[in-house]
Enzyme design. Structure first.
Site, short mmCIF file in Angstrom:
data_model
loop_
_atom_site.label_atom_id
_atom_site.label_comp_id
_atom_site.label_asym_id
_atom_site.label_seq_id
_atom_site.Cartn_x
_atom_site.Cartn_y
_atom_site.Cartn_z
N ASN A 1 -4.84 6.01 -7.09
CA ASN A 1 -5.43 7.36 -7.05
C ASN A 1 -4.45 8.43 -7.52
O ASN A 1 -4.09 9.36 -6.80
CB ASN A 1 -5.98 7.69 -5.66
N ASN B 1 -6.51 9.07 7.04
CA ASN B 1 -7.76 8.36 6.78
C ASN B 1 -7.44 6.87 6.54
O ASN B 1 -6.73 6.56 5.59
CB ASN B 1 -8.46 8.94 5.56
N HIS C 1 -5.68 -0.84 5.61
CA HIS C 1 -5.48 -0.05 6.85
C HIS C 1 -6.56 -0.26 7.93
O HIS C 1 -7.31 0.66 8.27
CB HIS C 1 -5.33 1.43 6.54
N HIS D 1 0.84 -1.21 0.00
CA HIS D 1 0.00 0.00 0.00
C HIS D 1 0.88 1.25 0.00
O HIS D 1 1.20 1.80 1.05
CB HIS D 1 -0.90 -0.03 1.25
N ASP E 1 -8.68 2.88 -3.25
CA ASP E 1 -8.22 3.43 -1.97
C ASP E 1 -8.30 4.95 -1.95
O ASP E 1 -7.91 5.63 -2.90
CB ASP E 1 -6.79 3.00 -1.68
N ASP F 1 0.85 2.57 3.80
CA ASP F 1 -0.04 3.64 3.35
C ASP F 1 0.74 4.94 3.22
O ASP F 1 0.27 6.03 3.59
CB ASP F 1 -1.23 3.82 4.29
N LEU G 1 2.49 6.74 -4.80
CA LEU G 1 3.65 7.34 -5.47
C LEU G 1 3.30 8.61 -6.22
O LEU G 1 4.18 9.29 -6.75
CB LEU G 1 4.30 6.32 -6.40
N ARG G 2 2.00 8.93 -6.34
CA ARG G 2 1.49 10.21 -6.85
C ARG G 2 1.70 10.45 -8.34
O ARG G 2 1.05 11.33 -8.91
CB ARG G 2 2.08 11.39 -6.07
#
Length: 424
Positions: A89, A275, A229, A55, A149, A302, A58-59
């Site tokens: 995401n 979150n 998570h 999880h 996620d 995460d 890496l954007r």
């Protein structure tokens, strides 16, 4: 020709000191010639199979100001990781074969860890229509885990369809368990602290209800479900019941949910906004126990880097998330102690198995892939955000002194970290 390395006097999973000869990407058989090998002093160090993170954010593409595949990979290698699973995401969302292949190729170009993309469950993470699950599975990235996620797949009919679809190729749906109608406007865990601070609460039942529903769906379909998570004691109870019933469910816990509590929110420092939110000490204790007994299968970071403007602002406007790759092993050591076999199981072997990463999770021994990390268990180090390899600085551990330091990381016989520094 690749360099041959001789790691001298290292303890494999805490056993008696031995030598590891690394040649042609594998650990050579005992007695093989070490002539010309570059020597790595392993005295006092512990060798673990390379860590695997199920999880990671890496954007890239889209938020390269917060992280890139290269910077995130470097942070992972410095944290002892040899493989990370990159969440979907991004912008654009990784919901097509083209985007997951882009992330996969960027990982190969960086060459620091194996980057395995996770595909989105729904188009644009919008929860309306299934994404191209089959195309992503058939792509060069060979996606096997799918997750929205950051968003819950809250429609039960859509979740059932996703579970049925991935069952055909033994894929996994990784769920962000959050009933959105119970968390609207939520800022932190719902409880005594939120009431005292006047912040809208995120109730534990919002997580537990989705896990219970999805466990029933996965059991009905016979598919694999992974719970992202996990953060509450009640969720542990739900997962225990599901596993006892034979449901194919696995679960992860983050380092921050093993260590930090909702009391941190009293500082109003947005670095502690995450979150699911930080919970109570009762939850932390339950999570630690569940991890130790194997009810919670793995530790996953995460890792959620954010640009300065997204974190250094008022709590209500800050984006949730924390860095985790460079500190995860130290946090687990701090929480569970140096149980090396347990750490190898929870942070390498089991996540590698869940993700289908056959080259990872192997104890460094003759004939095994030379994909491992060397840890100095006696070292203690202070977390300095400015020294992070990540492009972001949002670590909740700034100023803390943690145990265990990564000295070296090897990926298929090539060092990505030596003497505590990234090679590339």
């Amino acid at each position: 020709m690749s360099t041959t390395y001789l790691v001298k006097g290292v303890s494999v999973l805490g056993a008696d000191p031995t030598d590891l000869l690394v040649r042609d990407g594998v650990v050579a058989e005992a007695g093989a010639s070490a002539r010309g090998a570059q020597v790595v002093d392993g005295a006092g160090l512990v060798a673990l199979p390379g860590l695997v993170d199920l999880h990671t954010h890496l954007r890239e593409p889209g938020r390269e100001d917060a992280e890139t595949v290269e910077t995130g990979s470097r942070a992972a290698a410095l944290g002892g990781y040899t493989a990370v699973c990159a969440m979907a995401n991004t912008s654009p969302v990784a919901d097509t074969a083209g985007v997951v292949e882009q992330v996969w190729r960027l990982g190969r170009e960086a060459g620091l860890v194996d980057v395995q993309p996770i595909g989105a469950v729904t188009v644009g993470l919008a929860g309306q229509h299934l994404a191209e699950l089959g195309a992503m599975a058939d792509s060069a990235a060979k996606v096997r885990i799918f997750s929205d996620d950051g968003h819950c797949v809250s429609d039960p009919r859509l979740m059932r369809r996703a579970l049925e679809y991935v069952k055909a190729f033994d894929g996994v749906i990784a769920q962000h368990a959050e009933e959105p109608r119970l968390t609207e406007g939520a800022q932190m865990h719902e409880g005594e602290v939120s009431a005292r601070l006047g912040l809208t609460g995120w109730p534990a039942v919002a997580e537990e209800a989705i896990i219970a529903r999805d466990a029933l769906l996965a059991g009905h379909v016979g598919a694999r479900l992974h719970v992202c998570h996990v953060s509450t004691a009640g969720s542990v109870d739900v997962i225990r019941a599901a596993k006892a019933a034979g449901v194919r469910v696995t679960a992860e816990v983050t380092p921050h949910h093993l260590l930090l509590t909702d009391e941190r929110a009293t500082s109003y420092d947005p670095v502690f906004k995450v979150n699911p939110p930080l919970r109570t000490q009762t939850d932390v204790t339950a999570l630690r126990q569940a991890l130790a007994e194997g009810l919670i299968d793995i530790v996953a970071t995460d890792h959620a880097p954010h640009a300065v403007e997204d974190k250094e602002c008022e709590w209500a406007y800050a984006r949730p998330g924390m860095l985790g790759l460079e500190t995860a092993l130290s946090i687990v050591l701090d929480v569970l102690g140096p149980d090396w076999e347990l750490i190898a199981q929870r942070m390498s072997r089991t996540p590698a198995r869940i993700a289908g990463l056959a080259e990872h999770g192997h104890t460094p021994a003759a004939g095994a892939p030379a994909t491992f990390t060397l840890v100095d268990p006696a070292a203690r180090w202070e977390v300095d955000p400015t020294g992070s390899a990540s492009r972001s600085r949002n670590t909740p551990y700034a100023g803390m002194t943690l145990p265990g330091r990564i000295v070296a990381t090897f990926l298929r016989g090539e060092p990505t970290v030596l003497d505590g520094k990234a090679v590339k």
